[in-house]
Design an enzyme around this catalytic site. Structure first.
Site, PDB file in Angstrom:
ATOM      1  N   CYS A   7       0.878  -1.161   0.000  1.00 40.97           N
ATOM      2  CA  CYS A   7       0.000   0.000   0.000  1.00 40.97           C
ATOM      3  C   CYS A   7       0.920   1.217   0.000  1.00 40.97           C
ATOM      4  O   CYS A   7       2.110   1.088  -0.252  1.00 40.97           O
ATOM      5  CB  CYS A   7      -1.002  -0.015   1.152  1.00 40.97           C
ATOM      6  N   CYS A  80      -4.573  -0.737  -2.169  1.00 40.88           N
ATOM      7  CA  CYS A  80      -5.015   0.647  -2.295  1.00 40.88           C
ATOM      8  C   CYS A  80      -6.408   0.714  -2.904  1.00 40.88           C
ATOM      9  O   CYS A  80      -6.765  -0.097  -3.744  1.00 40.88           O
ATOM     10  CB  CYS A  80      -4.052   1.429  -3.168  1.00 40.88           C
ATOM     11  N   CYS A  85      -2.024   3.646  -6.184  1.00 38.63           N
ATOM     12  CA  CYS A  85      -1.285   2.462  -5.748  1.00 38.63           C
ATOM     13  C   CYS A  85       0.146   2.495  -6.269  1.00 38.63           C
ATOM     14  O   CYS A  85       0.407   3.068  -7.327  1.00 38.63           O
ATOM     15  CB  CYS A  85      -1.960   1.209  -6.289  1.00 38.63           C
TER      16      CYS A  85
END
Length: 138
Positions: A7, A80, A85
Site C-alpha cells: 500500500c 489501495c 497504488c
C-alpha cells in the site's frame, strides 16, 4: 507461495494483510509488506484491531518497497482503493485487493468509531485472502 502486500504508507492495510497471511496454515511460505511511501510506523489502531482477533503485529515496522526485489515474489498484492497504488513492474503477478484506507482523523470521531474503520478493513482483507486461498488450493 511468496507474497508481498503493498500500500502507500505500509502502516495499516498491508501490515494487517501481512499479519493475517501468517495465520493461514502455511499457504504463504514467505510473507512481507511494504509501501511506496512508508510512514515509518504501524498505526496503533491497526495493532489494536489485529489484537482483537489474536494476531500480534506490534513488532511490525514500516518498510519501503524498494528494499525488496519484487520479481522474487509469486504475487504482489496491492491494497489501495482511493489513492494511487504503487506501480508493480512486469513480470510480477499483480493482484489488486482494493480496501478502503482506514487511516484518517475526522473531527469529533470517537476512538470506537476510528477502531471500527480498522476492523472493517481487516475483515475485508481477511475475506479477500480466504477467497484467494480457497480458489487456489484446489
Amino acid at each position: 507461495m511468496k507474497v508481498l502486500f503493498l500500500c502507500v504508507a505500509n502502516s495499516a492495510r498491508s501490515q494487517m494483510a501481512e499479519g493475517l497471511a501468517r495465520t493461514k496454515g502455511g499457504f504463504f511460505e514467505v510473507v512481507e509488506s511494504a509501501g511506496s511511501s512508508p510512514s515509518g510506523s504501524v498505526r496503533p489502531l491497526a495493532v489494536e484491531a489485529m489484537k482483537e482477533i489474536g494476531v500480534d503485529i506490534s513488532k511490525h515496522y514500516s518498510k519501503a518497497m524498494s528494499v525488496f526485489d519484487l520479481k522474487t515474489f509469486d504475487a504482489v498484492v496491492t491494497l489501495c482503493a482511493e489513492e494511487i497504488c504503487p506501480l508493480v513492474p512486469a513480470p510480477c503477478r499483480h493482484l489488486d485487493w482494493a480496501v478502503e484506507d482506514p487511516a484518517g482523523d475526522f473531527p469529533g470521531e470517537s476512538h470506537e468509531q476510528k477502531l471500527q474503520r480498522f476492523r472493517v478493513a481487516r475483515d475485508a482483507i481477511n475475506a479477500k485472502m480466504d477467497a484467494y486461498i480457497a480458489e487456489n488450493s484446489k
